[in-house]
Design a protein around this motif. Sequence first.
Motif, PDB file in Angstrom:
ATOM      1  N   HIS A  58       5.865  21.058 -11.062  1.00 44.87           N
ATOM      2  CA  HIS A  58       4.733  20.463 -11.784  1.00 44.87           C
ATOM      3  C   HIS A  58       4.081  21.484 -12.723  1.00 44.87           C
ATOM      4  CE1 HIS A  58       4.171  16.565  -9.804  1.00 44.87           C
ATOM      5  NE2 HIS A  58       4.365  17.133  -8.631  1.00 44.87           N
ATOM      6  N   VAL A 129      -1.243  13.735  -9.458  1.00 43.49           N
ATOM      7  CA  VAL A 129      -0.206  14.187 -10.392  1.00 43.49           C
ATOM      8  C   VAL A 129       1.031  13.290 -10.388  1.00 43.49           C
ATOM      9  CG1 VAL A 129      -0.924  16.610 -10.465  1.00 43.49           C
ATOM     10  CG2 VAL A 129       0.733  15.871  -8.733  1.00 43.49           C
ATOM     11  N   HIS A 130       0.956  12.157  -9.697  1.00 48.23           N
ATOM     12  CA  HIS A 130       2.090  11.218  -9.685  1.00 48.23           C
ATOM     13  C   HIS A 130       1.706   9.845 -10.243  1.00 48.23           C
ATOM     14  CE1 HIS A 130       4.068  13.521  -6.054  1.00 48.23           C
ATOM     15  NE2 HIS A 130       4.124  14.201  -7.173  1.00 48.23           N
ATOM     16  N   PRO A 135       7.940  11.648  -8.617  1.00 46.94           N
ATOM     17  CA  PRO A 135       9.043  12.192  -9.427  1.00 46.94           C
ATOM     18  C   PRO A 135      10.025  13.080  -8.662  1.00 46.94           C
ATOM     19  CG  PRO A 135       7.104  13.562  -9.730  1.00 46.94           C
ATOM     20  CD  PRO A 135       6.718  12.493  -8.716  1.00 46.94           C
ATOM     21  N   HIS A 136       9.800  13.302  -7.348  1.00 44.42           N
ATOM     22  CA  HIS A 136      10.653  14.244  -6.595  1.00 44.42           C
ATOM     23  C   HIS A 136      11.902  13.520  -6.072  1.00 44.42           C
ATOM     24  CE1 HIS A 136       7.370  17.226  -6.640  1.00 44.42           C
ATOM     25  NE2 HIS A 136       6.571  16.189  -6.480  1.00 44.42           N
ATOM     26  N   HIS A 200       2.608  18.122   0.274  1.00 48.12           N
ATOM     27  CA  HIS A 200       2.519  17.320  -0.951  1.00 48.12           C
ATOM     28  C   HIS A 200       3.604  16.252  -0.799  1.00 48.12           C
ATOM     29  CE1 HIS A 200       2.303  16.747  -5.380  1.00 48.12           C
ATOM     30  NE2 HIS A 200       3.618  16.756  -5.392  1.00 48.12           N
TER      31      HIS A 200
HETATM   32 ZN   LIG Z   1       4.652  16.066  -6.971  1.00 43.46          ZN
END
Ligand SMILES: [Zn+2]
Length: 302
Positions: A58, A129-130, A135-136, A200
């Motif tokens: 990130h 942040v998603h 996005p992982h 996270h």
């Molecule tokens: Zn993340």
Amino acid sequence: MRKIFTTIVAGLLFAVPFTAMAQVNILACEPEWAALAEEIGGPKISAFSATHARQDPHHIRARPSLIAKARRADLIICSGAGLEVGWLPILLQKSGPQVQPNALGHVTASHYVPLLDTGAGVDRSMGDVHPEGNPHIHLNPHHILPIAAQITDRLAQLDSANADYYQNRYQDFAQRWQQALAQWEAKAAPLKGTQVVVHHKSFSYLIDWLQLRAIASLEPKPGIPPTSSHLESLLQQLKATPAKLILRTPYEPEAASLWLSSKTNIPALVLPYTIGGVAEAGDLFALYDATLALLLENANVE
Ligand SMILES: [Zn+2]
């Protein structure tokens, strides 16, 4: 002699179509995509990853050496779904049209797999942040083949003289991957239902694949660092509903994980997350082997 030489050179030039490349230059945003490109491209490509296992994808700095690498790249491969939003646009700013998003020379891996955590009402202003979904994506091994197929297709177009080579390597990789997948799923069966705490939402796809249960996150929201009040409430929650493991990546700070582990006696475990995250995780196959071995050793499920 000179005439023979000239004839040979002319013959070579004629035989090689103009889309042949000496070596396809690939910039991957994350190590897993560099490794996947190497599986498909072998010695016909050169892949470099912008981040390594100890860096949070990130947040990295768009340093000049990376900008130079993006400019020289024939193909850029990134997770997308907002993971690189803080730095990839800076890398692309000075690059040509051939590697911009939606161009032939740009693979956005998250376009080819179903995303988790795409719930409505989340946006960056809330600190999450998603906002585009999680996005992982690489830790569900079912996601690897559709993305590998895309990379194969792009390589075959960019370097069409070697299209058969890339397609053959894809077939070989896909066959080995399917075999490994069946073995991983058999091996991991006892993990089903295991309750875990995460730092996270880095392992959401792994958790989804293995049918583990993430019952809590050290971050109050993805990207928001753990607060003491949040950790206190987790401690109370875990007293009522215990978990088997507290998971984090090599790049996530250890303090909250270790604190909670010391208060609850739940083991805090670092999973490799990507290539190079532990010494054994040298390629994609080994990444999954090492991840499952660590989970099985530490989850106490057998
Ligand atoms: Zn993340």
